[in-house]
Design a protein around this motif. Structure first.
Motif, short mmCIF file in Angstrom:
data_model
loop_
_atom_site.label_atom_id
_atom_site.label_comp_id
_atom_site.label_asym_id
_atom_site.label_seq_id
_atom_site.Cartn_x
_atom_site.Cartn_y
_atom_site.Cartn_z
N SER B 58 -6.09 -5.23 -11.64
CA SER B 58 -7.00 -5.05 -10.50
C SER B 58 -6.30 -5.19 -9.16
O SER B 58 -6.81 -4.75 -8.14
N GLY B 59 -5.13 -5.78 -9.15
CA GLY B 59 -4.39 -5.93 -7.90
C GLY B 59 -3.50 -4.75 -7.56
O GLY B 59 -2.93 -4.70 -6.47
N MET B 60 -3.38 -3.81 -8.46
CA MET B 60 -2.54 -2.63 -8.18
C MET B 60 -3.21 -1.84 -7.07
O MET B 60 -4.38 -1.43 -7.20
N PRO B 61 -2.48 -1.59 -5.98
CA PRO B 61 -3.12 -1.03 -4.79
C PRO B 61 -3.75 0.35 -5.00
O PRO B 61 -4.82 0.61 -4.48
N GLU B 62 -3.11 1.21 -5.70
CA GLU B 62 -3.64 2.56 -5.87
C GLU B 62 -2.88 3.25 -6.98
O GLU B 62 -1.97 2.68 -7.59
N ASP B 63 -3.28 4.50 -7.22
CA ASP B 63 -2.70 5.22 -8.36
C ASP B 63 -1.22 5.49 -8.20
O ASP B 63 -0.56 5.87 -9.18
N ARG B 64 -0.70 5.33 -7.05
CA ARG B 64 0.73 5.55 -6.86
C ARG B 64 1.55 4.48 -7.57
O ARG B 64 2.74 4.67 -7.79
N PHE B 65 0.91 3.37 -7.89
CA PHE B 65 1.60 2.27 -8.54
C PHE B 65 1.29 2.29 -10.04
O PHE B 65 0.13 2.46 -10.45
N SER B 66 2.34 2.08 -10.83
CA SER B 66 2.13 1.95 -12.27
C SER B 66 3.13 0.94 -12.81
O SER B 66 4.22 0.78 -12.27
N ALA B 67 2.75 0.25 -13.87
CA ALA B 67 3.62 -0.75 -14.48
C ALA B 67 3.56 -0.59 -15.99
O ALA B 67 2.52 -0.26 -16.55
N LYS B 68 4.71 -0.82 -16.60
CA LYS B 68 4.81 -0.74 -18.05
C LYS B 68 5.61 -1.91 -18.58
O LYS B 68 6.42 -2.50 -17.87
#
Lengths: 111, 114
Positions: B58-68
């Motif tokens: 929920s803290g990921m600012p927007e779709d430009r950010f992704s984590a794996k």
């Protein structure tokens, strides 16, 4: 919402003296954990001390101790015999499911 | 114990470019966290994993950010495309058994997007 407030943006202490950094938090939870982290100019986040909310006894770690007042939702950090190496940003943090940080207090130690 | 390892330590890139930040947690730790630190917003949790599974993003600012987190010893945070407002210090941290246990932080990656 969980919030953590550090009301002192900056503090200063003379070397060898004692300083207390303030922290209050807001929560409706009864089981949580509280932390103080130190961030020196290197930016590395270093754990200073940890307190479980269910424990009434205040945590102590060498020259660092806390004053945990659960009813008042207060968690202050006392640094005794301050040393030049204690100069850093200090962050108070609160965890129920995820960690929330205060804005930090910048501590200066004067020789 | 090598602690949490992050790479690169510094990254300078131009707006629109893809940025990938890397993290190796402490061996045996089953929680991994990504934080961002800025002057304006302080320290913010972006996302955390438990046993390689994302639990809260929920803290990921927007779709430009992704984590794996493809395995227990490696995680990436990707920004695509990057923007100047993404400039910050990004920290990775890990803990054993619970987010309520002590989180050990890496040295951070200082990102500057021009």
């Amino acid at each position: 919402a969980q919030t953590v407030t550090q009301s002192q943006p900056e503090m200063s202490v003379q070397e060898a003296e004692t300083v207390t950094l303030s922290c209050t938090y807001d929560t409706s939870e009864s089981d949580y954990y509280l932390f103080w982290y130190k961030q020196p100019p290197s930016r590395q986040m270093i754990l200073v001390i940890r307190q479980e909310a269910y424990k009434q006894q205040n945590a102590t770690e060498n020259r660092f101790s806390v004053n945990f007042q659960k009813a008042a939702k207060s968690f202050s950090l006392k640094i005794s015999d301050s040393q030049l190496g204690d100069a850093a940003m200090y962050f108070c943090a609160y965890v129920v499911r995820d960690m929330r940080f205060g804005a930090g207090t910048r501590l200066t130690v004067k020789p | 114990d090598a602690g949490v390892i992050q790479s690169p330590r510094h990254e300078v890139t131009e707006m629109g470019q893809e940025v990938t930040l890397r993290c190796k947690p402490i061996s045996g730790h089953d929680y991994l966290f990504w934080y961002r630190q800025t002057m304006m917003r302080g320290l913010e949790l972006l996302i955390y994993f438990n046993n390689n599974v994302p639990i809260d993003d929920s803290g990921m600012p927007e779709d430009r950010f992704s984590a794996k987190m493809p395995n227990a010893s490696f995680s990436t945070l990707k920004i695509q495309p990057s923007e100047p407002r993404d400039s910050a210090v990004y920290f990775c941290a890990s803990s054993f058994m619970s987010p309520q246990e002590t989180q050990y932080f890496g040295p951070g990656t200082r990102l500057l997007v021009l």
